[in-house]
Design an enzyme around this catalytic site. Structure first.
Site, mmCIF file in Angstrom:
data_model
loop_
_atom_site.group_PDB
_atom_site.id
_atom_site.type_symbol
_atom_site.label_atom_id
_atom_site.label_comp_id
_atom_site.label_asym_id
_atom_site.label_seq_id
_atom_site.Cartn_x
_atom_site.Cartn_y
_atom_site.Cartn_z
ATOM 1 N N ASP A 181 3.664 0.487 12.518
ATOM 2 C CA ASP A 181 2.520 -0.317 12.095
ATOM 3 C C ASP A 181 2.624 -1.775 12.536
ATOM 4 O OD1 ASP A 181 1.159 1.762 10.936
ATOM 5 O OD2 ASP A 181 1.836 1.355 8.894
ATOM 6 N N ARG A 230 -4.511 3.898 18.743
ATOM 7 C CA ARG A 230 -4.179 2.474 18.750
ATOM 8 C C ARG A 230 -3.649 1.992 20.090
ATOM 9 N NH1 ARG A 230 -1.718 1.848 12.562
ATOM 10 N NH2 ARG A 230 -3.778 1.556 11.603
ATOM 11 N N LYS A 275 -9.500 -2.081 4.180
ATOM 12 C CA LYS A 275 -8.691 -0.867 4.074
ATOM 13 C C LYS A 275 -7.289 -1.181 3.569
ATOM 14 C CE LYS A 275 -7.724 3.372 6.613
ATOM 15 N NZ LYS A 275 -6.341 3.628 6.202
ATOM 16 N N ARG A 300 -7.845 13.984 12.644
ATOM 17 C CA ARG A 300 -6.425 13.668 12.440
ATOM 18 C C ARG A 300 -5.689 14.913 11.945
ATOM 19 N NH1 ARG A 300 -5.914 7.919 9.448
ATOM 20 N NH2 ARG A 300 -3.751 8.242 10.086
ATOM 21 N N GLY A 340 -5.832 8.049 5.497
ATOM 22 C CA GLY A 340 -4.955 9.123 5.942
ATOM 23 C C GLY A 340 -3.853 9.453 4.950
ATOM 24 N N LYS A 383 0.838 -1.206 0.000
ATOM 25 C CA LYS A 383 0.000 0.000 0.000
ATOM 26 C C LYS A 383 0.870 1.252 0.000
ATOM 27 C CE LYS A 383 -2.534 0.702 3.760
ATOM 28 N NZ LYS A 383 -2.328 1.995 4.449
ATOM 29 N N SER A 384 1.935 1.238 0.777
ATOM 30 C CA SER A 384 2.801 2.413 0.870
ATOM 31 C C SER A 384 3.493 2.714 -0.452
ATOM 32 C CB SER A 384 3.847 2.207 1.965
ATOM 33 O OG SER A 384 3.241 2.059 3.224
ATOM 34 N N LYS A 415 -3.715 7.672 14.512
ATOM 35 C CA LYS A 415 -4.050 6.780 13.386
ATOM 36 C C LYS A 415 -5.570 6.659 13.252
ATOM 37 C CE LYS A 415 0.189 5.518 12.197
ATOM 38 N NZ LYS A 415 0.733 5.654 10.832
#
Length: 408
Positions: A290, A321, A388, A98, A69, A22-23, A317
Site C-alpha cells: 500500500d 494500481r 474510503k 476482484r 475489499g 483501518k486494518s 486492488k
C-alpha cells in the site's frame, strides 16, 4: 467533485490527528461481533470501516460493501460461520472483478455453503451460515493475506479452533502478524510457525478494551509531502513506536529520502533533514504494497530513479494500481515501465503543469498524488474518493497551509 491544490509557503508546519488504523479496526470489528465482550476505542472513521460496521449490524438478506475489499473478504468468512444466517454479499462493478476464489475454496474445505451468483471465483456470493466443525484447512498464501486473516478471525469461534496450512510464499506477512497480535490482545491463543498458523478455540474471554493505533498508511502521505518540501515539521498523532502495522516501515523508508521520525508521547514528528539523493531507489514492497503509490510519486517529485518490486497484489486492488500509476505519471512527464509485479521509473527533470490526475475510484491515487502540490499546483479528479480511508484529508491539508479549491 475535483479539487485544485496549491502550496505557496516555504515551510510545511502543523499538527494532524489521524484516526485509527483501518486494518486494525476492521479486524477488531469482526472479533467484537463474535465476542461482544471486546470493546474498541479510536476506531477508524474510514468508509471501509463504516461499511463493515453497518454490515455486521444488518439483518438484511443482501449486503452491498461497495468498494470495500477487506469487508467482502472478512464478511464472507464471518457469515459462512454464522449458523442459520443466509445473506447475499455484493459490491461495486470493480468489486465483482476482484477475485475471492481462494478464500471460498478454503471455507468450503471447512464445510461452508457458498455459491457464486454470477462469475465463478468472483462476487456476488450467496452465503448460508453453517456450523463449521472441521478444524484444518490449506490456503494459497501468495495471492492476498486478507484471505488468511479472514480465516484467522473466525478461527477462535469454531469448536476446535483452526489450523491453517499456508501453501506457497506468503505475501504481505505483516498483516498476518497483525491479526495474530490482535487475537492475542483479546485473550485468544495462537501461533505462527513456518507455514502453519494455529488458533485455539476461545470459549470464555474476559472483557477487554483495545485502543486502535492511528493509521500508518495515512501517515505515509505526510511523509511524502515532507520529503518534497524545502522545510517541514509535521506532528501526527497517535502512534506507537512498536506498531503492529506493516506500513510502519514508512519511517525507515523515508529516512532515506530526507525525512526523520521522532517519537514523542504518543505522536510522531516528521522533520525534513539534509540528505544525499541516491542514484536510484530500490525497494521490495511485498510486505507493504500500500506504500507503493506514495513512494513512486515521491521519487518522481524528487527526480529519482525508482525500482519497486513485490507488487503483484496491486493488480487486484480498487483499480490496477500499476497501470494507473503509469498512466498518470506519464501525463506528468514521467517515463515508466511496469511488469506483472514491478514498477520502474526513470529519473525525471520536472513536472508538467496543468494536468488533471484521474483517480480510478482508488483513494490511494488521490492521496498519493496530492503530495505533488508541494511542488506545483495539482488538480485531482473525484477527490471525494479519499473518504474510503481518510475522510478528513482535504481539511487536514488546509490546516497545513494548502489551498484546496473545489471544482464541481
Amino acid at each position: 467533485m475535483d479539487v485544485q491544490l496549491s502550496f505557496s509557503s516555504e515551510n510545511l508546519l502543523g499538527d494532524v490527528q489521524i484516526t485509527g488504523s483501518k486494518s486494525e479496526s476492521n479486524r477488531l470489528l469482526i472479533l467484537q461481533a463474535l465476542f461482544p465482550q471486546i470493546s474498541i476505542s479510536n476506531l477508524s472513521n474510514s468508509d471501509d470501516t463504516r461499511v463493515l460496521e453497518k454490515a455486521l449490524r444488518s439483518r438484511e438478506g443482501e449486503i452491498d460493501v461497495h468498494h470495500a475489499g477487506t469487508a467482502m473478504r472478512f464478511l464472507t468468512a464471518y457469515f459462512a460461520s454464522k449458523e442459520g444466517r443466509e445473506v447475499v454479499l455484493t459490491g461495486s462493478d470493480r468489486m465483482q472483478e476482484r477475485p475471492i476464489k481462494v478464500l471460498v475454496h478454503a471455507l468450503r474445505q471447512l464445510g461452508a455453503d457458498i455459491t457464486y451468483l454470477k462469475k465463478e471465483g468472483f462476487p456476488p456470493l450467496k452465503v448460508v451460515g453453517k456450523k463449521l466443525s472441521l478444524n484444518e484447512v490449506t490456503v494459497e498464501a501468495n495471492i492476498s493475506s486478507q484471505y488468511i486473516s479472514a480465516l484467522m478471525l473466525i478461527a477462535p469461534s469454531l469448536p476446535g479452533g483452526l489450523v491453517i496450512n499456508l501453501d506457497g510464499k506468503v505475501t504481505s506477512e505483516p498483516y498476518i502478524q497483525m491479526s495474530l497480535k490482535l487475537l492475542e490482545i483479546c485473550g485468544i491463543k495462537g501461533k505462527y510457525e513456518e507455514n502453519q498458523i494455529t488458533i485455539e478455540a476461545a470459549n470464555d474471554l474476559p472483557p477487554v478494551e483495545v485502543n486502535v493505533e492511528s493509521d500508518w498508511s495515512s501517515a505515509s502521505y505526510f511523509y511524502s509531502m515532507a520529503a518534497l518540501s524545502r522545510e517541514a515539521k509535521i506532528s501526527l498523532s497517535s502512534f506507537r513506536e512498536f506498531s503492529y502495522q506493516g506500513d510502519r516501515a514508512v519511517a525507515g523508508i523515508y529516512r532515506q529520502l530526507g525525512v526523520e521520525t521522532e517519537f514523542e508521547e504518543g505522536r510522531i514528528i516528521l522533520r525534513k533533514v539534509p540528505f544525499k539523493k541516491p542514484r536510484s531507489f530500490e525497494l521490495d514492497l511485498a510486505d507493504s504494497p500500500d506504500l507503493a503509490q506514495t513512494i513512486a510519486v515521491t521519487c518522481f517529485g524528487l527526480g529519482l530513479r525508482c525500482d519497486l518490486t513485490g507488487l503483484h497484489t496491486l493488480r487486484i486492488k480498487e483499480t490496477d494500481r500499476l497501470q494507473a500509476l503509469k498512466n498518470e505519471l506519464t501525463k506528468l512527464g514521467g517515463k515508466v515501465e511496469i511488469t506483472a509485479d514491478s514498477f520502474h521509473l526513470q529519473a525525471s527533470e520536472g513536472i508538467k503543469s496543468g494536468t488533471k490526475i484521474e483517480t480510478y475510484n482508488d483513494h490511494r491515487m488521490a492521496l498519493a498524488f496530492a503530495a505533488l502540490s508541494v511542488k506545483t499546483p495539482m488538480e485531482i479528479a473525484d477527490a471525494e474518493v479519499v473518504s474510503k480511508s481518510f475522510p478528513g484529508f482535504w481539511e487536514d491539508l488546509e490546516k497545513l497551509g494548502f489551498s484546496v479549491k473545489n471544482r464541481c
